[in-house]
Design an enzyme around this catalytic site. Structure first.
Site, PDB file in Angstrom:
ATOM      1  N   GLU A   1       0.820  -1.224   0.000  1.00  0.00           N
ATOM      2  CA  GLU A   1       0.000   0.000   0.000  1.00  0.00           C
ATOM      3  C   GLU A   1       0.856   1.278   0.000  1.00  0.00           C
ATOM      4  O   GLU A   1       0.523   2.253  -0.661  1.00  0.00           O
ATOM      5  CB  GLU A   1      -0.899  -0.023   1.249  1.00  0.00           C
ATOM      6  CG  GLU A   1      -2.036   0.973   1.191  1.00  0.00           C
ATOM      7  CD  GLU A   1      -2.996   0.782   2.364  1.00  0.00           C
ATOM      8  OE1 GLU A   1      -3.576  -0.310   2.485  1.00  0.00           O
ATOM      9  OE2 GLU A   1      -3.156   1.732   3.147  1.00  0.00           O
ATOM     10  N   ASP A   2       1.952   1.253   0.719  1.00  0.00           N
ATOM     11  CA  ASP A   2       2.694   2.503   0.957  1.00  0.00           C
ATOM     12  C   ASP A   2       4.126   2.544   0.425  1.00  0.00           C
ATOM     13  O   ASP A   2       4.825   3.533   0.648  1.00  0.00           O
ATOM     14  CB  ASP A   2       2.734   2.795   2.469  1.00  0.00           C
ATOM     15  CG  ASP A   2       1.350   3.102   3.034  1.00  0.00           C
ATOM     16  OD1 ASP A   2       0.490   3.548   2.262  1.00  0.00           O
ATOM     17  OD2 ASP A   2       1.134   2.874   4.233  1.00  0.00           O
TER      18      ASP A   2
HETATM   19  N1  LIG Z   1      -3.016   7.619  13.973  1.00  0.00           N
HETATM   20  C1  LIG Z   1      -1.965   7.824  13.166  1.00  0.00           C
HETATM   21  N2  LIG Z   1      -1.999   7.339  11.885  1.00  0.00           N
HETATM   22  C2  LIG Z   1      -0.908   7.553  11.103  1.00  0.00           C
HETATM   23  C3  LIG Z   1       0.217   8.248  11.571  1.00  0.00           C
HETATM   24  N3  LIG Z   1       1.138   8.272  10.576  1.00  0.00           N
HETATM   25  C4  LIG Z   1       0.624   7.612   9.545  1.00  0.00           C
HETATM   26  N4  LIG Z   1      -0.617   7.163   9.839  1.00  0.00           N
HETATM   27  C5  LIG Z   1      -1.474   6.412   8.932  1.00  0.00           C
HETATM   28  O1  LIG Z   1      -2.487   7.290   8.471  1.00  0.00           O
HETATM   29  C6  LIG Z   1      -3.598   6.490   8.003  1.00  0.00           C
HETATM   30  C7  LIG Z   1      -4.876   7.160   8.424  1.00  0.00           C
HETATM   31  O2  LIG Z   1      -4.968   8.376   7.772  1.00  0.00           O
HETATM   32  P1  LIG Z   1      -6.103   8.647   6.712  1.00  0.00           P
HETATM   33  O3  LIG Z   1      -5.964  10.046   6.257  1.00  0.00           O
HETATM   34  O4  LIG Z   1      -7.423   8.236   7.275  1.00  0.00           O
HETATM   35  O5  LIG Z   1      -5.831   7.617   5.561  1.00  0.00           O
HETATM   36  P2  LIG Z   1      -4.884   7.664   4.296  1.00  0.00           P
HETATM   37  O6  LIG Z   1      -3.513   8.106   4.799  1.00  0.00           O
HETATM   38  O7  LIG Z   1      -4.960   6.242   3.874  1.00  0.00           O
HETATM   39  O8  LIG Z   1      -5.469   8.599   3.301  1.00  0.00           O
HETATM   40  C8  LIG Z   1      -3.426   5.106   8.601  1.00  0.00           C
HETATM   41  O9  LIG Z   1      -2.975   4.241   7.571  1.00  0.00           O
HETATM   42  P3  LIG Z   1      -3.897   3.307   6.736  1.00  0.00           P
HETATM   43  O10 LIG Z   1      -3.062   2.266   6.146  1.00  0.00           O
HETATM   44  O11 LIG Z   1      -4.700   4.168   5.830  1.00  0.00           O
HETATM   45  O12 LIG Z   1      -4.814   2.578   7.813  1.00  0.00           O
HETATM   46  P4  LIG Z   1      -6.358   2.664   7.926  1.00  0.00           P
HETATM   47  O13 LIG Z   1      -6.647   4.045   8.403  1.00  0.00           O
HETATM   48  O14 LIG Z   1      -6.860   2.382   6.556  1.00  0.00           O
HETATM   49  O15 LIG Z   1      -6.715   1.650   8.921  1.00  0.00           O
HETATM   50  C9  LIG Z   1      -2.241   5.268   9.566  1.00  0.00           C
HETATM   51  O16 LIG Z   1      -1.437   4.106   9.640  1.00  0.00           O
HETATM   52  C10 LIG Z   1       0.212   8.764  12.913  1.00  0.00           C
HETATM   53  O17 LIG Z   1       1.144   9.395  13.383  1.00  0.00           O
HETATM   54  N5  LIG Z   1      -0.895   8.522  13.651  1.00  0.00           N
END
Ligand SMILES: Nc1nc2c(ncn2[C@@H]2O[C@H](COP(=O)(O)OP(=O)(O)O)[C@@H](OP(=O)(O)OP(=O)(O)O)[C@H]2O)c(=O)[nH]1
Length: 178
Positions: A65-66
Site C-alpha cells: 500500500e505505501d
Molecule cells: N493515527 C496515526 N496514523 C498515522 C500516523 N502516521 C501515519 N498514519 C497512517 O495514516 C492512516 C490514516 O490516515 P487517513 O488520512 O485516514 O488515511 P490515508 O492516509 O490512507 O489517506 C493510517 O494508515 P492506513 O493504512 O490508511 O490505515 P487505515 O486508516 O486504513 O486503517 C495510519 O497508519 C500517525 O502518526 N498517527
C-alpha cells in the site's frame, strides 16, 4: 523454531528496508516501521497470537500500500498464502479516498480470520496513536471522523478476538462512541 525465527526476522528486515524513508505523521516523525512492528507486538504480547502467517502479514501489511513493493515480490519471498493475506489487508490507493474507506467497512466481514486479526490490531495501534497525539495537518474534526469510521470497520470484524475487541471498545468508550 529456528526456521520460524529466520522467517520472521527476514520479514522484519524486508519491511524495514521497504519503509526506510517513511515517517509516521506524528510531531516526532517516528520511523514508519515502528507501526508494523507495533501491530505485530499487539498480536503477540496482548492477544497471545503466535501464528506465523498472521505475524508475517502484520509486519508486511503496509508494504504494498505505501511502498514500491509488489504482491509478486511478497509471494516470491514469503509464499502464496502470505501474498493472499497481504492482498486482503491492502487498500487500493488508486481509488478515491471515500470509496477506499467505504470498501474497508464493506470488506471487513468478508475477510479471512487471519486477515481480521491483522485488521483489528492495525486499528488498535492507529487509534491508540490518535489518542496519544494529533497527526501533522489533522484537525480535531478529522480525528473524530477517523474514530467513527474505524468503529464502523471494527463492528464488522467482531467475533474474531475477544482481547483485541475489548481493547478497542475501551478506546471507543473513551471517545464516547459506546
Ligand atoms: N493515527 C496515526 N496514523 C498515522 C500516523 N502516521 C501515519 N498514519 C497512517 O495514516 C492512516 C490514516 O490516515 P487517513 O488520512 O485516514 O488515511 P490515508 O492516509 O490512507 O489517506 C493510517 O494508515 P492506513 O493504512 O490508511 O490505515 P487505515 O486508516 O486504513 O486503517 C495510519 O497508519 C500517525 O502518526 N498517527
Amino acid at each position: 523454531m529456528e526456521e520460524v525465527l529466520k522467517m520472521y526476522t527476514k520479514c522484519v528486515n524486508f519491511a524495514a528496508v521497504k519503509h526506510k524513508d517513511q515517517r509516521r505523521k506524528d510531531q516526532e516523525q517516528t520511523p514508519y516501521i515502528n507501526h508494523p512492528i507495533g501491530v505485530a507486538y499487539i498480536l503477540t504480547a496482548e492477544a497471545g497470537i503466535s501464528d506465523l502467517p498472521v505475524l508475517l502479514a502484520s509486519i508486511l501489511h503496509d508494504t504494498v500500500e505505501d511502498t514500491d513493493t509488489t504482491f509478486d515480490e511478497i509471494e516470491q519471498h514469503f509464499g502464496s498464502h502470505i501474498r493472499k493475506l497481504v492482498e486482503e489487508v491492502t487498500d487500493d490507493k488508486t481509488l478515491p479516498k471515500d470509496v477506499r474507506k467505504a470498501k474497508q467497512i464493506e470488506n471487513a466481514s468478508k475477510s479471512s480470520h487471519e486477515a481480521k486479526l491483522v485488521k483489528l490490531a492495525d486499528k488498535l495501534y492507529n487509534l491508540r496513536d490518535l489518542q496519544r497525539c494529533l497527526p501533522k495537518g489533522w484537525t480535531e474534526k478529522r480525528r473524530k471522523e477517523y474514530f467513527i469510521w474505524a468503529k464502523a470497520v471494527v463492528d464488522n470484524l467482531r467475533g474474531t478476538n475477544a482481547i483485541l475487541e475489548s481493547s478497542l471498545d475501551k478506546v471507543f468508550r473513551k471517545q464516547h462512541l459506546m
